[in-house]
Design a protein around this motif. Structure first.
Motif, PDB file in Angstrom:
ATOM      1  N   SER A 160      40.831  23.495  -4.767  1.00  0.00           N
ATOM      2  CA  SER A 160      42.277  23.670  -4.630  1.00  0.00           C
ATOM      3  C   SER A 160      42.767  23.281  -3.239  1.00  0.00           C
ATOM      4  O   SER A 160      42.013  23.329  -2.254  1.00  0.00           O
ATOM      5  CB  SER A 160      42.654  25.141  -4.892  1.00  0.00           C
ATOM      6  OG  SER A 160      42.255  25.542  -6.182  1.00  0.00           O
ATOM      7  N   PRO A 161      44.047  22.936  -3.114  1.00  0.00           N
ATOM      8  CA  PRO A 161      44.647  22.670  -1.808  1.00  0.00           C
ATOM      9  C   PRO A 161      45.124  23.964  -1.158  1.00  0.00           C
ATOM     10  O   PRO A 161      45.027  25.048  -1.740  1.00  0.00           O
ATOM     11  CB  PRO A 161      45.829  21.768  -2.166  1.00  0.00           C
ATOM     12  CG  PRO A 161      46.242  22.238  -3.526  1.00  0.00           C
ATOM     13  CD  PRO A 161      44.965  22.647  -4.222  1.00  0.00           C
ATOM     14  N   GLY A 162      45.635  23.844   0.058  1.00  0.00           N
ATOM     15  CA  GLY A 162      46.283  24.971   0.720  1.00  0.00           C
ATOM     16  C   GLY A 162      45.410  25.740   1.676  1.00  0.00           C
ATOM     17  O   GLY A 162      45.711  26.887   1.999  1.00  0.00           O
ATOM     18  N   TRP A 163      44.329  25.124   2.188  1.00  0.00           N
ATOM     19  CA  TRP A 163      43.432  25.872   3.065  1.00  0.00           C
ATOM     20  C   TRP A 163      43.184  25.176   4.405  1.00  0.00           C
ATOM     21  O   TRP A 163      42.404  25.652   5.215  1.00  0.00           O
ATOM     22  CB  TRP A 163      42.088  26.100   2.367  1.00  0.00           C
ATOM     23  CG  TRP A 163      41.475  24.851   1.782  1.00  0.00           C
ATOM     24  CD1 TRP A 163      41.664  24.368   0.523  1.00  0.00           C
ATOM     25  CD2 TRP A 163      40.607  23.931   2.437  1.00  0.00           C
ATOM     26  NE1 TRP A 163      40.960  23.206   0.337  1.00  0.00           N
ATOM     27  CE2 TRP A 163      40.292  22.919   1.503  1.00  0.00           C
ATOM     28  CE3 TRP A 163      40.055  23.865   3.717  1.00  0.00           C
ATOM     29  CZ2 TRP A 163      39.463  21.833   1.811  1.00  0.00           C
ATOM     30  CZ3 TRP A 163      39.218  22.797   4.020  1.00  0.00           C
ATOM     31  CH2 TRP A 163      38.930  21.799   3.074  1.00  0.00           C
ATOM     32  N   CYS A 164      43.843  24.060   4.635  1.00  0.00           N
ATOM     33  CA  CYS A 164      43.659  23.365   5.916  1.00  0.00           C
ATOM     34  C   CYS A 164      44.058  24.263   7.068  1.00  0.00           C
ATOM     35  O   CYS A 164      45.104  24.928   7.010  1.00  0.00           O
ATOM     36  CB  CYS A 164      44.517  22.099   5.976  1.00  0.00           C
ATOM     37  SG  CYS A 164      43.740  20.635   5.336  1.00  0.00           S
ATOM     38  N   ARG A 165      43.279  24.267   8.103  1.00  0.00           N
ATOM     39  CA  ARG A 165      43.596  25.042   9.300  1.00  0.00           C
ATOM     40  C   ARG A 165      44.241  24.183  10.377  1.00  0.00           C
ATOM     41  O   ARG A 165      44.283  24.560  11.536  1.00  0.00           O
ATOM     42  CB  ARG A 165      42.318  25.690   9.848  1.00  0.00           C
ATOM     43  CG  ARG A 165      41.724  26.723   8.900  1.00  0.00           C
ATOM     44  CD  ARG A 165      40.476  27.362   9.461  1.00  0.00           C
ATOM     45  NE  ARG A 165      39.946  28.376   8.563  1.00  0.00           N
ATOM     46  CZ  ARG A 165      38.809  29.029   8.746  1.00  0.00           C
ATOM     47  NH1 ARG A 165      38.077  28.771   9.822  1.00  0.00           N
ATOM     48  NH2 ARG A 165      38.396  29.927   7.883  1.00  0.00           N
ATOM     49  N   ARG A 166      44.719  23.045   9.997  1.00  0.00           N
ATOM     50  CA  ARG A 166      45.413  22.167  10.936  1.00  0.00           C
ATOM     51  C   ARG A 166      46.484  21.410  10.182  1.00  0.00           C
ATOM     52  O   ARG A 166      46.487  21.375   8.945  1.00  0.00           O
ATOM     53  CB  ARG A 166      44.442  21.187  11.584  1.00  0.00           C
ATOM     54  CG  ARG A 166      43.774  20.268  10.601  1.00  0.00           C
ATOM     55  CD  ARG A 166      42.665  19.487  11.271  1.00  0.00           C
ATOM     56  NE  ARG A 166      42.360  18.326  10.443  1.00  0.00           N
ATOM     57  CZ  ARG A 166      42.298  17.088  10.906  1.00  0.00           C
ATOM     58  NH1 ARG A 166      42.526  16.860  12.168  1.00  0.00           N
ATOM     59  NH2 ARG A 166      42.013  16.087  10.123  1.00  0.00           N
ATOM     60  N   GLU A 167      47.387  20.799  10.914  1.00  0.00           N
ATOM     61  CA  GLU A 167      48.465  20.054  10.293  1.00  0.00           C
ATOM     62  C   GLU A 167      47.914  18.779   9.646  1.00  0.00           C
ATOM     63  O   GLU A 167      46.871  18.265  10.064  1.00  0.00           O
ATOM     64  CB  GLU A 167      49.523  19.687  11.335  1.00  0.00           C
ATOM     65  CG  GLU A 167      50.289  20.872  11.882  1.00  0.00           C
ATOM     66  CD  GLU A 167      51.031  21.610  10.794  1.00  0.00           C
ATOM     67  OE1 GLU A 167      51.739  20.963  10.010  1.00  0.00           O
ATOM     68  OE2 GLU A 167      50.882  22.846  10.710  1.00  0.00           O
TER      69      GLU A 167
END
Length: 538
Positions: free
Chosen positions: A508-515
């Motif tokens: 799934s998406p939505g877990w990046c810790r950066r832009e």
């Protein structure tokens, strides 16, 4: 009066009827609109509604202008585009290079269309897909090197426009069916945020062909929705069912469509229905047998897509492109007589099978011997779609040469790839007939550099580096100058925050810790010296 307005590369023909109403053509859509100052606001109308509105607007010259618009629309009807990308298909894994391989549907396209003899891509999945949709070499975007994994906190940089966005601006409906593999950790990377109006398939680069799972996580979507109902159905069947549905839904629509059909075949894992295995009883290697069966399963899928197009009213106005994303993967994929395989810069990793098919192509069947690179497709397909302005990228517009068979390829050179290798670089470049590789290379214990005359030695058997030191040095200077444009590879270490177990077993998406990435694109795109300057006295 008629006024031609060009905004954001979209041509609109505006025929002003009076101070309050106007007839507008944007791409192939006719609109009757209210005029508010200099802003036109309206919606597409049916032919009957248009006639009724025009009767109320009376002036004879408007009818004449509208007739001119209709004629222009008919003469410049944009073609539908179906781009089929195979996964890990080897040079000799098709019938036109090995008669023992069962690919009758692809063979028919070859027999009726244009065979791409010098069709170059990147050596692996993500880099090729990046180059295809953006028109940029991966080293200009930080997408060179290894493909993205499911837990890589990165994706294709969001500061570059992609082909589906261009086509949507020209009035196309845009669809991705199949494999994305350009990042999904942040929603900004998702295909439906990058110009595709519909998406059906997988975010990642690998999963089982029946249960659509990899490493404990499920990966199959219909738009943003997790499509659990796909579980248990063979992947090419699912993808082809959707592709055929999209084609059939186009019946009666005036706007053209772009279908990017990205099969995961013949990428591992090797899974295939028994009926296809039965076609290769004499293949002794069980894995090779499964892979060949998968090739034929994909060919059947392509045949269904072509049949849907042929049954439509727009068969004569549809372009089909077929290509592999890289060479076949060892040990099951076969690229002979080319040297090397997937994940290498040898010809077997980067020169792949390809074709173009369509009724608008002249003098077919024929072979196209012009140098063509995957970065060329963005400009080439936009030219075919009638774009007035083409993007400035690493790619070249090859449409006229492909369409007519007249003239030569505008591409005279290409950069296979450039990567950082410790304190030095690893990469390869072709200028004219000569290819140079420097730095560590896969599938060899030899130490470079390597220099080949691909016209005389297309299978890279004779290294000319020692015999031609002057030429080697000139080519290496060009390659090292291009290396100064390299954007550092954007592939941070995998982040456990992206593990599917954190999302109920769904990738799934939505877990990046950066832009989302905003890497800067090089200012020196497409620069390469004239071939004659590099090859003087060669």
């Amino acid at each position: 009066m008629a006024v031609v307005v060009v905004t954001d590369d979209i041509m609109a023909v505006v025929v002003v009827a009076d101070d309050s109403m106007a007839v507008v053509m944007v791409a192939d859509v006719v609109m009757v609109v209210d005029v508010v100052g200099e802003v036109y606001v309206g919606q597409a109308v049916s032919e009957d509604m248009l006639m009724m509105m025009m009767m109320m607007m009376a002036p004879v010259w408007v009818w004449v202008a509208l007739g001119c618009i209709a004629t222009t629309m008919a003469a410049t009807s944009a073609p539908n585009i179906v781009f089929i990308l195979a996964d890990d298909l080897g040079w000799s894994d098709v019938s036109w290079h090995d008669s023992g391989v069962e690919t009758p549907n692809l063979q028919k396209l070859i027999d009726e269309g244009v065979t791409l003899d010098l069709n170059y891509v990147q050596p692996s999945c993500t880099p090729t897909r990046s180059a295809l949709l953006s028109g940029y070499y991966p080293f200009h975007l930080g997408r060179q090197g290894l493909p993205l994994s499911e837990m890589t906190p990165a994706g294709l940089t969001v500061n570059v426009t992609l082909l589906p966005e261009d086509l949507a601006a020209l009035g196309y409906s845009t669809h991705l069916v199949g494999k994305w593999h350009l990042g999904f950790c942040n929603e900004a990377y998702l295909p439906t945020r990058r110009g595709f109006q519909s998406f059906y398939g997988q975010y990642g680069g690998r999963h089982h062909h029946y249960n659509h799972s990899y490493d404990g996580g499920y990966d199959f979507r219909d738009g943003d929705r997790v499509a659990l109902e796909a579980n248990g159905t063979y992947n090419p069947v699912l993808l082809t069912d959707r592709a055929v549905n999209i084609i059939q839904q186009q019946g009666g629509k005036q706007s053209p469509f772009f279908l990017y059909l990205a099969y995961q075949h013949v990428h591992t894992p090797l899974e295939v229905p028994d009926e296809y295995l039965a076609l290769y009883p004499n293949e002794s290697d069980p894995d090779r047998r499964k892979m060949l069966a998968m090739v034929t399963a994909m060919d059947d899928a392509v045949g269904r897509v072509v049949a849907a197009i042929n049954a439509s009213t727009f068969a004569n106005n549809t372009i089909i492109v077929f290509s592999s994303d890289n060479g076949g993967e060892r040990p099951v994929g076969l690229n002979l007589p080319l040297r090397g395989a997937k994940v290498s810069l040898w010809e077997g990793g980067t020169r792949v099978v390809g074709l173009v098919h369509g009724a608008m192509l002249e003098n077919t069947p024929r072979r196209y011997g012009g140098l063509l690179h995957v970065t060329d497709w963005r400009s080439t397909l936009l030219a075919a779609a009638g774009a007035a302005v083409l993007p400035s990228t690493d790619g070249f517009n090859q449409w006229e040469a492909l369409r007519t068979g007249r003239g030569r390829s505008p591409r005279k050179s290409l950069v296979y790839d450039i990567e950082q290798a410790g304190d030095d670089i690893s990469g390869a470049i072709r200028v004219g007939r000569y290819k140079l590789l420097v730095g560590p290379q896969n599938f060899t214990e030899e130490e470079g550099p390597w220099l080949f005359d691909l016209k005389k030695d297309p299978y890279e058997t004779t290294n000319l580096a020692a015999a031609r030191p002057g030429l080697r040095k000139r080519l290496e200077r060009v390659l090292r100058k291009k290396a100064k444009e390299m954007v550092p590879q954007d592939r941070p270490v995998d982040d456990p925050a992206g593990d599917a177990e954190n999302f109920g077993g769904i990738w799934s998406p939505g877990w990046c810790r950066r832009e989302p990435s905003s890497l800067q694109i090089s200012d020196h795109l497409r620069w390469l010296p004239p071939v004659e300057d590099v090859l003087e006295d060669s």
